[in-house]
Design an enzyme around this catalytic site. Structure first.
Site, short mmCIF file in Angstrom:
data_model
loop_
_atom_site.label_atom_id
_atom_site.label_comp_id
_atom_site.label_asym_id
_atom_site.label_seq_id
_atom_site.Cartn_x
_atom_site.Cartn_y
_atom_site.Cartn_z
N ASP A 1 0.81 5.99 2.63
CA ASP A 1 0.16 4.68 2.67
C ASP A 1 -1.22 4.90 2.07
OD1 ASP A 1 -1.46 2.52 3.35
OD2 ASP A 1 -0.27 2.08 5.15
N LYS B 1 3.25 6.02 19.36
CA LYS B 1 2.44 7.22 19.63
C LYS B 1 2.97 8.05 20.79
CE LYS B 1 -1.78 5.41 17.59
NZ LYS B 1 -1.28 4.07 17.16
N ASP C 1 0.80 -1.23 0.00
CA ASP C 1 0.00 0.00 0.00
C ASP C 1 0.83 1.27 0.00
OD1 ASP C 1 -2.37 -1.32 -0.03
OD2 ASP C 1 -2.74 -1.19 2.13
#
Lengths: 344, 443
Positions: free
Chosen positions: A199, A143, A90
């Site tokens: 992506d 994150k 992707d």
């Protein structure tokens, strides 16, 4: 249509990748898939011939995560001692395989992952380097709440065959198991990506990725782009297949891809959209931020916007408005879709 | 159309004349028709190429026994001057006069105030038409029924759905004799789905005494009980109605509330039930169904005014002779294009009214909308309302739990930017829309 066969900038996603790999001297490609890729075989045989390469299909009978499929393809990957590339299907960018291979060879360790700079690292897994080292990875922070860096995993790697020894044949995550294991041994480096990265697995990102790709073609002065001096081209970044037909008094652009055998009527306004092969946009329609699927038809004075996606062979009636609709294949839409919805 | 000459069966044998009154209201009454009534009094608003009251006059003109028509309202004198001048030429058999109330007297109060003028020449019967209705006005049929029954009053009635009925005056009638047994304005409970169309034919001998006794009752009992309107009024709009203020004034006598229910006791009150179309023209958005209905009526009667059907004209379409429509633009059905309007190449207009001096640019799309005077709709713009069911008597719809106007209306001199989308909005005059808007009132 399997995702790798979807046209991105009028070229199948997988062809972008095969082209770049072949140019970097790759001779064997393994396609790790979890479905029977019957439709793909025809194209893959074609590409094998075109590029003089071998393409092997490796099918997972059960999901093996992101690392397991590498173990499954161990035989092909360890045919010789040369390192192998791994890429997520992707991901789009200006695949820097040659430079990546050279860099990998230069540091001599087991693996290199391509990283890209992001504006908001807090949404991703961020890479942190060893103190006083430009490329050796120290750890990954998922994150991060506080700023620890702005480079993230771009989903493209080059690995030595020895890495396969670190992987077991079971569902395994390369990001969460294999890489941390290599980091512990100081065996993983990062390589900075130049240019755009995206992506494109989600329709919204597919559209954004197309904009980035078209911009990069413009920057490189690519001759396949439509000339901005054409009367209907507006704002540039317009890629039109030579077999497509464009009507009178259209305004097309910026960031538009029009595929093979597409028919665009008179007075049509297109911007930030992708018209896949065989689709038809009738007179006076207005299309923005939309993917028009293969052989779909957009009616006269229809208006599509806000990440609308038409599957294969969809028909949008005349004068219909679609706001962020995902329309499944073979559907006919006769009433407005006022708010984003999946139409089954 | 051949019409039989009205005759009387009464023993005295005189052929009485008939007069007609069109109740036009006044400027303070037009609030629900905003933003369009800000620039033109509602009775003069163009629907199907003609002012709303022109359609009333056309029907009146078909009744041979009518020579005199009064417009009664409380607009300034100048408001109807040009309309009356033009209509006198178009309807040479009618004498048309405007009678101005200096304050709102109510529909019956106004009639009573001007009784001397109306009764001059001793007319036998009097048609009273509310100007805010759109229908085929079957006046000759009402007249015939009146003569057959020797009626004191004939009311035009129509059937609506049970849900809608409580928003109107409801009539209970004897289905055999067509006599009105009971009349109630906007009942809270269901009484009947036969409703008052706002068109009446009165015997002059009956109506004026009836109003006089209503006034007398009022004077005797000044603080009368006001019948409250239904709690959930379908047609309430974004502007607050002014009905309540008015009804507090004692002078106001209204036909619906104060006269009709008493008349139902008289035994000489009949209903003519129309099977033809009927709509109220209350909110500005209701001009769209009215436009469609009058255009369809004109189309069915073979009117020469309408545009000839063609590849890009889906009838019925009215195009004013001074308008410019590009041959690649597609219009209709149910479209009225006003004077000096310009419709650009590849534009699409459907179920809409485009008022004078407006411009629709190339490739724009206008659906279920009213484009106000001298407005601009940009290239590839989309101005859109939502269709309401044919049987519906409301022009509002529920979107995301909020009531919004189904019809999009641009007031005078608005402009919609290129490629901008406007949906279910009411846009007050002089606004410039540069971003997409939906379900809003733009003040």
């Amino acid at each position: 249509m399997p995702k790798p066969l979807v046209e991105f900038g009028n070229k199948r996603m997988i062809l972008h990748q095969i082209e770049a790999l072949a140019a970097a001297g790759v001779t064997d490609i393994v396609l790790a898939v979890n479905y029977r890729p019957e439709v793909m075989e025809k194209y893959l045989r074609e590409y094998e011939e075109q590029f003089g390469i071998n393409i092997t299909i490796s099918i997972e009978s059960e999901p093996l995560g992101t690392a397991g499929p590498l173990k499954l393809a161990e035989e092909t990957l360890s045919k010789d001692d040369t390192p192998f590339f791994v890429l997520n299907s992707d991901v789009t960018c200006e695949y820097p395989f040659k430079e990546l291979a050279a860099f990998h060879k230069s540091h001599g360790d087991e693996g290199t992952i391509v990283v890209t700079k992001v504006e908001e690292p807090s949404k991703y897994g961020v890479i942190v380097h060893k103190p006083n080292h430009a490329s050796r990875i120290d750890r990954f922070v998922e994150k991060p709440v506080e700023f620890v860096g702005n480079r993230i995993n771009a989903g493209i790697y080059i690995l030595n065959t020895s890495v396969l020894k670190r992987i077991e044949l079971r569902p395994t995550s390369i990001e969460q198991e294999t890489f941390p294991d290599m980091v512990k041994d100081g065996q993983l480096h990062s390589f900075d990506l130049e240019g755009f990265w995206m992506d494109v697995g989600q329709p919204k990102d597919f559209l954004t990725g197309t904009c980035l790709y078209l911009s990069s073609l413009t920057k490189k002065g690519n001759k396949t782009l439509s000339s901005p001096t054409l009367p209907y081209v507006h704002g540039g970044n317009v890629l039109i297949d030579p077999s497509a037909k464009i009507g009178k008094n259209c305004r097309i652009g910026p960031n538009v891809t029009i595929g093979p055998d597409v028919v665009v009527g008179d007075g049509v306004r297109l911007q930030r959209c992708v018209l896949l092969s065989g689709s038809k946009v009738k007179d006076h329609a207005w299309v923005k931020s939309t993917i028009v699927g293969w052989n779909s038809t957009v009616g006269r004075w229809a208006r599509l916007e806000n990440v609308t996606v038409l599957g294969d062979d969809v028909t949008i009636g005349d004068e219909i408005y679609v706001n962020g609709g995902s329309i499944l294949p073979h559907k006919t839409i006769k009433a407005n879709v006022d708010v984003p919805a999946i139409i089954m | 159309m051949s019409l039989q000459i009205p005759h009387r069966d009464k023993s005295n044998g005189t052929t009485g004349t008939t007069k007609a009154v069109i109740l036009v209201g006044g400027s303070s009454r037009g609030t629900r028709f905003r933003p369009l009534s800000l620039d033109v009094p509602k009775p003069l608003f163009d629907v199907a190429g003609h002012p709303i009251i022109w359609h009333c006059l056309t029907a009146i003109d078909k009744v041979p026994s009518i020579q005199e028509v009064y417009l009664i309202g409380y607009y300034e004198e100048s408001v109807f001057r040009d309309f009356i001048k033009d209509s006198s030429i178009e309807f040479p058999n009618l004498s048309i006069k405007y009678l101005r109330e200096y304050q709102a007297l109510g529909t019956a109060g106004g009639l009573y105030h001007f009784r001397d003028a109306i009764l001059k020449g001793r007319p036998e019967r009097l048609f009273v038409l509310n100007s805010d209705v759109c229908c085929s006005f079957p006046l000759n049929e009402m007249l015939k029924l009146s003569q057959e029954k020797d009626a004191e009053a004939v009311i035009l009635g129509t059937r609506v759905s049970e849900d809608a009925a409580s928003n109107f005056g409801c009539i209970v009638s004897d289905s055999h004799t067509r006599r009105v047994l009971h009349y109630v304005e906007k009942p809270e409970s269901h009484i009947s789905n036969l409703i008052n169309c706002g068109v009446y034919l009165f015997s002059t001998d009956a109506i004026f005494p009836s109003i006089r006794s209503a006034i007398k009752r009022r004077t005797d009992r000044p603080s009368r009980l006001v019948s409250y309107p239904s709690s959930d009024n379908l047609e309430s709009s974004f502007m607050i109605d002014d009905d309540d203020d008015e009804s507090r004034q004692n002078e106001v006598i209204r036909l619906e509330q104060d006269i009709l229910s008493d008349m139902a006791d008289s035994k000489q009150f009949f209903v003519y039930e129309t099977k033809d179309f009927w709509r109220q023209i209350k909110t500005a958005g209701s001009a769209i169904p009215a436009n469609a209905l009058y255009l369809q009526k004109a189309w069915q009667s073979g009117s020469k005014e309408l545009a000839a059907p063609a590849a890009n004209i889906i009838p019925p379409v009215y195009i004013h002779p001074t308008a410019t429509v590009h041959p690649t633009a597609k219009l209709g059905p149910n479209v009225s294009i006003g004077p000096r309007v310009t419709i650009g190449a590849g534009a699409r207009v459907k179920e809409s009214i485009v008022l004078e001096d407006s411009e629709i640019k190339h490739d724009a799309c206008v659906l279920y909308s009213i484009i106000g005077w001298n407005s601009r709709v940009g290239a590839w713009a989309r101005v859109e309302g939502t269709p309401t069911p044919v049987t519906s008597h409301t022009t509002s719809i529920i979107k995301n739990g909020v009531k919004v106007q189904a019809i999009t209306i641009l007031g005078k001199e608005c402009s919609v930017g290129d490629e901008i989308r406007v949906q279910n909005c009411i846009c007050l005059p002089f606004k410039e829309l540069k971003r997409d808007v939906a379900n809003e009132v733009i003040m």
